[in-house]
Scaffold this active site. Structure first.
Site, short mmCIF file in Angstrom:
data_model
loop_
_atom_site.label_atom_id
_atom_site.label_comp_id
_atom_site.label_asym_id
_atom_site.label_seq_id
_atom_site.Cartn_x
_atom_site.Cartn_y
_atom_site.Cartn_z
N LYS A 121 0.66 5.28 -0.89
CA LYS A 121 -0.26 6.34 -1.28
C LYS A 121 0.48 7.52 -1.92
CE LYS A 121 -4.14 4.43 -0.11
NZ LYS A 121 -5.09 4.01 -1.14
N ARG B 295 0.86 -1.18 0.00
CA ARG B 295 0.00 0.00 0.00
C ARG B 295 0.90 1.23 0.00
NH1 ARG B 295 -2.67 3.25 3.93
NH2 ARG B 295 -4.76 3.85 3.28
N CYS C 50 1.30 5.86 43.81
CA CYS C 50 1.95 6.37 42.59
C CYS C 50 3.29 5.67 42.36
CB CYS C 50 2.21 7.87 42.69
SG CYS C 50 0.72 8.81 43.04
N LYS D 185 -4.07 1.05 37.26
CA LYS D 185 -3.92 0.85 38.71
C LYS D 185 -4.53 2.00 39.49
CE LYS D 185 -0.78 2.61 41.02
NZ LYS D 185 -1.59 3.24 42.09
#
Ligand code: ADP
Ligand code: TZP
Ligand code: MG
Length: 510
Positions: free
Chosen positions: A49, A47, A438, A353
């Site tokens: 273009k 492909r 964290c 989380k």
């Protein structure tokens, strides 16, 4: 000369659509496709273009020499003249390119002809077409940056409807799904995209192989995801506890202002290598480093953050690098709820989380029905597992819910009931310091960076359990939160340098 092909036995299972523009700069287009062929791609579509005819023909001819070596058919996107010039095995035409009848007339009866369909009407027309169409490319399944999104995204629901048309009208016609597919979502997508027992014959992918820095590995992993869906068995390598100290993975943190210093220290303590950056121009650089991961924490966002978050998740997703998403306090206000919803819609995560309030809010904002969330979150384990499982399946991620008891649910490897793991132990002081959740995100991220995607669940369990164990040990020696912070970092450091053995942490896998 083209290959001799038997149209009844063409293997559509892993269909590679090329895109020369996304091949990493240091790599070669032909090598990239050859690696994909060596590792199991079953059919290739060229492909291009933006190439003029001469260059297109030249590229097609060179590629054909390679695909023939592997006995794999080469199809040309759109350009019948190019396909004929090099005697390719077939062509693929989109809805806006050329009618199937015209294409068939030009290429003759023997070549493979595929068309794209985006809705049931297109599918019906393809079935009724007087041209013999060999297969349908059904898409776009999900949003993708590979192609400008001018048509609606189908999702599994839309694909199922097209399969129903095919099943009732012409079940012998082959089909592949295309658009936004990669090793992360193929298994589940192929499983979901069935009408009764009728399913597609394969998955077509572009960027997950063409943009990869390791096309061999990317192809193997994509193929494994496909086999997992069709064979429904875990063709996995055994999981081995990773050695973070030895492997020194790089974790990029986009995290909140409160957590930066502690998260970086925790990450270093376990042997990882943290980099804090919010400079979006360098994200693609980090995303290309092997053994890397992104810890994406939205705790202290500003009005300028959203664009940066989107850039980060699209870069890491494009390069198939694991992301853990920590939606800190995502239920606290309406703007936070909206941003969390946007994060789920825009990105794919290996792990999501949060604590109970965060995970339940995220689940609710993303259409998971539940009881009690607006009241006091007084949910029992069964109710929690139910919410987590639905969120895991919806996001195709591993969900980690932290608290006194951590609960981990797998939404990646499809099993009848998502796998669940409970981890208890630790110490209450873990909940009395800021940013402990964290920093855990960074520990999980370090584990993800050195584990196969298929072991996300196991890696998350190991990371969470290590953290719990260090918390327990630190808690035994600490007078309060201040000394706990220091002792906790020390224990993480020590535990990470010993054989992985947890004595005070209880892991129960259902
Ligand atoms: N009461 C507790 N007992 C044991 N471990 C805890 C307790 N509270 C939190 N933890 C641990 O602390 C870490 C952070 O969890 P949590 O406090 O739920 O997240 P957050 O900081 O995001 O709110 C997790 O590893 C969790 O297992
Ligand atoms: C206090 C605070 N404010 C915004 S983010 C943050 C840290 C939250 O850390 P954790 O979620 O690990 O408790
Ligand atoms: Mg906390």
């Amino acid at each position: 000369m083209s290959l001799t092909i038997d149209k009844n036995t063409i293997d559509y299972s892993l269909y590679l659509v090329t895109n020369s523009e996304i091949v990493p700069e240091s790599l070669d287009f032909y090598d990239q496709v050859e690696k994909a062929l060596q590792n199991g791609v079953t059919i290739v579509q060229l492909r291009e273009k933006n190439l003029d005819t001469d260059h297109f023909i030249d590229r097609a001819r060179k590629l054909h020499q390679i695909t023939k070596k592997y006995n794999v058919p080469l199809l040309i996107n759109d350009r019948i003249d190019v396909a004929l010039a090099i005697d390719a095995e077939g062509v693929h035409v989109g809805q806006d390119d050329m009618a199937a009848e015209e294409a068939r007339e030009k290429i003759g009866q023997d070549k493979i002809l595929g068309v794209t369909v985006n809705n049931e009407r297109d599918a019906m027309a393809a079935i009724k077409s007087t041209a013999r169409i060999d297969y349908l490319g059904i898409g776009s399944a999900y949003s993708t940056t590979t192609k400008e999104m001018t048509k609606p995204i189908l999702g599994p629901g839309g694909i199922k409807k097209i399969l129903e048309v095919l099943h009732d009208g012409k079940p012998e016609m082959k089909s592949v799904i295309i658009g936004g597919l990669n090793k992360y979502n193929i298994t589940r997508t192929l499983n979901e995209c069935r009408y009764k027992d009728f399913c597609t014959n394969g998955a077509a992918v572009v960027s997950c192989i063409m943009a990869s820095h390791d096309a061999s590995l990317a192809t193997k992993e994509t193929l494994r995801s496909i086999n997992l869906a069709y064979d429904n068995e875990e063709a996995l390598h055994p999981y081995k506890h990773p050695n973070i100290v030895q492997e020194k993975p790089l974790t990029h943190f986009i995290t909140n202002a409160v957590a930066k210093y502690f998260s970086a220290n925790v990450c270093i303590a376990i042997g990882g290598s943290p980099i804090m950056s919010e400079l979006s121009e360098e994200f693609s650089f980090f995303a290309k480093i092997s053994k890397g991961s992104l810890c994406m924490n939205t705790g202290t966002m500003s009005n300028a953050s959203i664009h940066m978050y989107k850039k980060a998740i699209s870069e890491y997703n494009a390069h198939m690098v694991p992301i853990i998403y920590d939606p800190v306090a995502c239920g606290a206000t309406q703007p936070r709820r909206e941003i969390a919803k946007m994060m789920i819609e825009h990105g794919r995560y290996s792990v999501i989380k949060g604590n109970m309030a965060e995970i339940c809010s995220l689940a609710g904002a993303n259409g998971v029905t539940m009881r009690g969330v607006d009241s006091d979150l007084n949910l029992n384990d069964l109710e929690i597992v139910d919410i987590l499982s639905k969120l895991a399946v919806k996001t195709q991620a591993v969900i980690v819910m932290t608290g006194k008891k951590d609960i981990i649910v797998d939404g990646i490897i499809p099993t009848k009931k998502p796998r669940v793991c409970f981890i208890s132990g630790g110490h209450e002081l873990m909940g009395k310091i800021t940013a402990s959740g964290c920093a855990l995100g960074g520990v999980i991220a370090s584990y993800l960076a050195v584990c196969s995607y298929f072991h996300t669940f196991e890696a998350a369990i190991d990371a969470v359990a290590l953290y719990k164990e260090a918390g327990y040990l630190a808690g035994q020696q600490s007078k309060g939160p201040g000394t706990f912070l220091a002792n906790f970092t020390d224990e993480l450091y020590e535990l990470s340098r010993k054989p992985y053995r947890l004595l005070s942490t209880n892991i129960i896998r259902e």
